[in-house]
Design a protein around this motif. Structure first.
Motif, short mmCIF file in Angstrom:
data_model
loop_
_atom_site.label_atom_id
_atom_site.label_comp_id
_atom_site.label_asym_id
_atom_site.label_seq_id
_atom_site.Cartn_x
_atom_site.Cartn_y
_atom_site.Cartn_z
N ASN A 247 -14.17 -2.01 0.10
CA ASN A 247 -14.75 -0.75 0.56
C ASN A 247 -15.88 -1.04 1.54
OD1 ASN A 247 -14.44 -0.46 -2.78
ND2 ASN A 247 -13.33 1.05 -1.57
N GLY A 248 -15.85 -0.38 2.70
CA GLY A 248 -16.89 -0.59 3.69
C GLY A 248 -16.73 -1.90 4.45
N ASN A 249 -17.77 -2.27 5.18
CA ASN A 249 -17.82 -3.45 6.05
C ASN A 249 -16.84 -3.30 7.21
OD1 ASN A 249 -19.36 -5.76 6.51
ND2 ASN A 249 -17.74 -7.10 5.82
N ALA A 250 -15.61 -3.81 7.09
CA ALA A 250 -14.59 -3.56 8.10
C ALA A 250 -13.45 -2.80 7.45
CB ALA A 250 -14.07 -4.85 8.71
N SER A 251 -13.05 -1.70 8.04
CA SER A 251 -11.84 -1.01 7.59
C SER A 251 -10.66 -1.94 7.85
CB SER A 251 -11.69 0.30 8.36
OG SER A 251 -10.59 1.04 7.91
N GLU A 252 -9.59 -1.82 7.07
CA GLU A 252 -8.53 -2.82 7.13
C GLU A 252 -7.17 -2.24 7.48
OE1 GLU A 252 -8.69 -5.20 3.57
OE2 GLU A 252 -10.87 -5.41 3.73
N MET A 253 -6.45 -2.96 8.33
CA MET A 253 -5.09 -2.56 8.73
C MET A 253 -4.15 -2.63 7.54
SD MET A 253 -4.63 -4.84 12.17
CE MET A 253 -6.07 -5.32 13.12
N ILE A 254 -3.14 -1.78 7.55
CA ILE A 254 -2.04 -1.89 6.61
C ILE A 254 -0.74 -1.90 7.42
CG2 ILE A 254 -3.21 -0.87 4.65
CD1 ILE A 254 -1.78 1.77 5.35
N SER A 255 0.34 -2.27 6.76
CA SER A 255 1.60 -2.47 7.49
C SER A 255 2.42 -1.21 7.65
CB SER A 255 2.45 -3.53 6.78
OG SER A 255 2.79 -3.10 5.47
N ASP A 256 2.12 -0.18 6.87
CA ASP A 256 3.01 0.98 6.82
C ASP A 256 2.33 2.30 7.17
OD1 ASP A 256 1.46 0.79 4.55
OD2 ASP A 256 3.04 1.37 3.17
N GLY A 257 1.45 2.27 8.15
CA GLY A 257 0.83 3.51 8.59
C GLY A 257 -0.03 3.30 9.81
N ASP A 258 -0.18 4.34 10.62
CA ASP A 258 -1.03 4.26 11.81
C ASP A 258 -2.47 4.62 11.46
OD1 ASP A 258 1.10 3.54 13.47
OD2 ASP A 258 1.69 5.63 13.72
N PHE A 259 -2.96 3.95 10.42
CA PHE A 259 -4.35 4.16 10.00
C PHE A 259 -4.85 2.90 9.31
CE2 PHE A 259 -1.40 6.19 7.00
CZ PHE A 259 -1.66 5.49 5.83
N SER A 260 -6.15 2.82 9.16
CA SER A 260 -6.76 1.73 8.41
C SER A 260 -7.36 2.31 7.14
CB SER A 260 -7.82 1.02 9.26
OG SER A 260 -8.83 1.93 9.67
N VAL A 261 -7.70 1.44 6.20
CA VAL A 261 -8.08 1.91 4.87
C VAL A 261 -9.42 1.33 4.43
CG1 VAL A 261 -5.70 2.26 4.14
CG2 VAL A 261 -6.76 0.03 3.80
N GLY A 262 -10.07 2.02 3.48
CA GLY A 262 -11.27 1.50 2.83
C GLY A 262 -12.59 1.77 3.51
N GLY A 263 -12.58 2.37 4.70
CA GLY A 263 -13.84 2.66 5.38
C GLY A 263 -14.50 1.43 5.96
N ASP A 264 -15.63 1.61 6.64
CA ASP A 264 -16.27 0.52 7.37
C ASP A 264 -17.78 0.69 7.43
OD1 ASP A 264 -16.90 2.12 9.92
OD2 ASP A 264 -14.74 2.43 9.69
N TRP A 265 -18.42 -0.19 8.19
CA TRP A 265 -19.88 -0.18 8.31
C TRP A 265 -20.42 1.09 8.92
CZ3 TRP A 265 -21.73 0.30 13.29
CH2 TRP A 265 -20.84 -0.01 14.34
N ASN A 266 -19.61 1.83 9.65
CA ASN A 266 -20.06 3.06 10.29
C ASN A 266 -19.60 4.30 9.53
OD1 ASN A 266 -21.56 4.14 12.49
ND2 ASN A 266 -19.68 4.76 13.49
N SER A 267 -19.10 4.12 8.31
CA SER A 267 -18.63 5.24 7.49
C SER A 267 -19.68 5.62 6.45
CB SER A 267 -17.34 4.86 6.75
OG SER A 267 -16.31 4.50 7.64
N PRO A 268 -19.85 6.90 6.18
CA PRO A 268 -20.69 7.31 5.05
C PRO A 268 -19.99 7.02 3.73
CG PRO A 268 -19.70 9.23 6.07
CD PRO A 268 -19.33 8.05 6.93
N GLY A 269 -20.69 7.12 2.63
CA GLY A 269 -20.18 6.69 1.34
C GLY A 269 -18.88 7.31 0.90
N TYR A 270 -18.67 8.58 1.18
CA TYR A 270 -17.44 9.24 0.77
C TYR A 270 -16.24 8.66 1.50
CZ TYR A 270 -14.10 12.95 -0.35
OH TYR A 270 -12.99 13.65 -0.78
N ASP A 271 -16.46 8.15 2.69
CA ASP A 271 -15.36 7.66 3.53
C ASP A 271 -15.06 6.18 3.34
OD1 ASP A 271 -15.03 10.18 4.55
OD2 ASP A 271 -16.29 9.82 6.30
#
Length: 300
Positions: A247-271
């Motif tokens: 959770n946080g730091n760098a959001s991470e790529m996944i293989s089966d969607g055009d999105f990344s998961v887990g949020g990142d350093w620029n995300s607020p806590g809910y995200d």
């Protein structure tokens, strides 16, 4: 840059060759060389958006792939790939300036190349670049075992990623298994944008809570020396499966969607929740990746 590559690259095969390992090509050997780099996730279920998905056991890198990990790949890629393909594989440091202009003079210049950031997550990588890295690493493991050790590296599916983040608690909001962002000592458990009560106001017309317009002090409100926009990949505390920074730091790529998961350093806590997603359209400074390792039994 050329000098830096020559003097700073730590070849991954040196670690593998130095390991005291069982017979090459065996399952025990496969597990031995992954030890310390990847952690095991037993078979189980992932519950996503109310759907239960069965997930077979797998190994996954305990942290996000680092700058120095990716440099090892780029060192070889530059020698073997066409200029066009190499450009698609390489880190695009100009993305710092495109997404966050205020960081371009420092992070655009130093984040990927400076030795101080070797153990920070690599970002500004395209999905194709991450997939090329997986192919290269698979070939490295294969070549040092005379084609007897078949380990395929790849980007995890969302179900695998959720399984690794939640462990056996299918309702876990965050990977540390509690619904709050701090531990029992009051310390935050991830790298994200902290926005405290001093930044919340009540609109007297609508009677609703709103964020104050000036969030400048919140956006870079990192905890002491734990983070420099991003944090080293083994910062904070691992979850029950031994994974860092799900959770946080760098959001991470996944293989089966055009999105990344887990949020990142620029995300607020809910995200930065386990189920958090955001669009991923190409290389940017908030998205990195970690990898799954699958053992392929060699043919007799």
């Amino acid at each position: 840059m050329k000098t830096f590559y020559k003097t700073s690259i730590i070849i991954v095969s040196l670690f593998l060759l130095s390991a005291t390992a069982p017979k090459k090509g065996s399952l025990k050997h496969a597990l031995k060389v992954l030890n310390g780099f990847c952690n095991f996730v037993p078979s189980g279920n992932s519950v996503i958006d109310g759907d239960t998905i069965s997930v077979q056991s797998f190994y996954m890198s305990k942290s996000e792939i680092t700058n120095i990990n990716f440099m090892e790949f780029i060192y070889f890629a530059k020698k073997t790939m066409s200029p066009e393909k190499f450009k698609r594989a390489d880190v695009d440091t100009s993305m710092w300036g495109q997404y966050y202009p205020q960081t371009s003079k420092t992070y655009g210049k130093y984040y990927y190349t400076h030795p101080a950031y070797h153990k920070y997550p690599v970002v500004n990588v395209s999905r194709e670049g991450a997939e090329m890295y997986c192919e290269w690493l698979s070939a490295i493991y294969d070549s040092i075992s005379d084609q007897k050790l078949k380990i395929k590296f790849r980007i995890p599916s969302r179900a695998e990623w959720i399984r690794a983040a939640r462990g056996n608690n299918h309702s876990a909001v965050y990977s540390w298994n509690t619904p709050i962002l701090t531990n029992s000592d009051g310390l935050v458990q991830a790298n994200f944008v902290r926005i405290g009560a001093e930044k919340v106001t009540r609109n007297t017309t609508t009677n609703k809570l709103e964020l104050a317009k000036d969030l400048s002090t919140a956006l870079l409100s990192f905890e002491g020396a734990r983070a420099d926009i991003l944090a080293p990949v083994e910062s904070y505390w691992p979850n029950n499966f031994g994974f860092y920074n799900m959770n946080g730091n760098a959001s991470e790529m996944i293989s089966d969607g055009d999105f990344s998961v887990g949020g990142d350093w620029n995300s607020p806590g809910y995200d930065i929740r386990n189920e958090s997603i955001k669009p991923f359209t190409g290389a940017n400074p908030t998205v990195g990746f970690r990898i799954v390792a699958t053992y392929i039994k060699p043919e007799k």
